[in-house]
Design a protein around this motif. Structure first.
Motif, PDB file in Angstrom:
ATOM      1  N   ALA A  37       8.811   3.517   9.729  1.00  0.00           N
ATOM      2  CA  ALA A  37       7.818   2.826  10.554  1.00  0.00           C
ATOM      3  C   ALA A  37       6.918   1.989   9.645  1.00  0.00           C
ATOM      4  O   ALA A  37       6.836   2.225   8.435  1.00  0.00           O
ATOM      5  CB  ALA A  37       6.978   3.840  11.324  1.00  0.00           C
ATOM      6  N   PHE A  38       6.239   1.021  10.227  1.00  0.00           N
ATOM      7  CA  PHE A  38       5.362   0.148   9.443  1.00  0.00           C
ATOM      8  C   PHE A  38       4.276   0.948   8.733  1.00  0.00           C
ATOM      9  O   PHE A  38       3.956   0.679   7.572  1.00  0.00           O
ATOM     10  CB  PHE A  38       4.748  -0.914  10.355  1.00  0.00           C
ATOM     11  N   SER A  39       3.723   1.949   9.403  1.00  0.00           N
ATOM     12  CA  SER A  39       2.666   2.756   8.774  1.00  0.00           C
ATOM     13  C   SER A  39       3.208   3.532   7.572  1.00  0.00           C
ATOM     14  O   SER A  39       2.508   3.705   6.579  1.00  0.00           O
ATOM     15  CB  SER A  39       2.060   3.718   9.793  1.00  0.00           C
ATOM     16  N   GLN A  40       4.448   3.975   7.636  1.00  0.00           N
ATOM     17  CA  GLN A  40       5.044   4.676   6.499  1.00  0.00           C
ATOM     18  C   GLN A  40       5.283   3.727   5.324  1.00  0.00           C
ATOM     19  O   GLN A  40       5.139   4.107   4.167  1.00  0.00           O
ATOM     20  CB  GLN A  40       6.348   5.345   6.901  1.00  0.00           C
ATOM     21  N   ARG A  41       5.647   2.493   5.623  1.00  0.00           N
ATOM     22  CA  ARG A  41       5.818   1.503   4.553  1.00  0.00           C
ATOM     23  C   ARG A  41       4.497   1.210   3.864  1.00  0.00           C
ATOM     24  O   ARG A  41       4.430   1.105   2.641  1.00  0.00           O
ATOM     25  CB  ARG A  41       6.405   0.210   5.117  1.00  0.00           C
ATOM     26  N   LEU A  42       3.439   1.076   4.649  1.00  0.00           N
ATOM     27  CA  LEU A  42       2.111   0.849   4.053  1.00  0.00           C
ATOM     28  C   LEU A  42       1.656   2.043   3.231  1.00  0.00           C
ATOM     29  O   LEU A  42       1.044   1.878   2.167  1.00  0.00           O
ATOM     30  CB  LEU A  42       1.091   0.544   5.136  1.00  0.00           C
ATOM     31  N   LEU A  43       1.959   3.245   3.708  1.00  0.00           N
ATOM     32  CA  LEU A  43       1.598   4.446   2.962  1.00  0.00           C
ATOM     33  C   LEU A  43       2.326   4.484   1.626  1.00  0.00           C
ATOM     34  O   LEU A  43       1.726   4.790   0.591  1.00  0.00           O
ATOM     35  CB  LEU A  43       1.918   5.704   3.777  1.00  0.00           C
ATOM     36  N   SER A  44       3.606   4.149   1.608  1.00  0.00           N
ATOM     37  CA  SER A  44       4.347   4.164   0.339  1.00  0.00           C
ATOM     38  C   SER A  44       3.786   3.118  -0.625  1.00  0.00           C
ATOM     39  O   SER A  44       3.686   3.366  -1.821  1.00  0.00           O
ATOM     40  CB  SER A  44       5.839   3.931   0.578  1.00  0.00           C
ATOM     41  N   THR A  46       0.666   2.063  -0.666  1.00  0.00           N
ATOM     42  CA  THR A  46      -0.644   2.560  -1.073  1.00  0.00           C
ATOM     43  C   THR A  46      -0.519   3.639  -2.153  1.00  0.00           C
ATOM     44  O   THR A  46      -1.329   3.691  -3.076  1.00  0.00           O
ATOM     45  CB  THR A  46      -1.397   3.126   0.145  1.00  0.00           C
TER      46      THR A  46
END
Length: 57
Positions: A37-44, A46
């Motif tokens: 998901a997009f939020s998981q990509r941003l978390l990685s 970060t």
């Protein structure tokens, strides 16, 4: 540059290591991204940013 590094290679190797780590992270992320998901990509991103830029002993 330190006085022992007369050819100035320390900055080259530090930069090269950071660029290589970013390139490899990008390649792995590109392969895995369709399943995340997009939020998981941003978390990685970060998590990787400070880890990839931290100085090595």
């Amino acid at each position: 540059m330190t006085r022992d590094d007369t050819r100035g290679l320390s900055i080259f190797y530090a930069s090269f290591g950071l660029i290589l780590a970013g390139y490899l992270f990008g390649q792995v992320t590109y392969q895995v991204a369709p399943r995340l998901a997009f939020s998981q990509r941003l978390l990685s991103l970060t998590v990787f940013s400070p880890a990839g830029g931290s100085p090595r002993p």
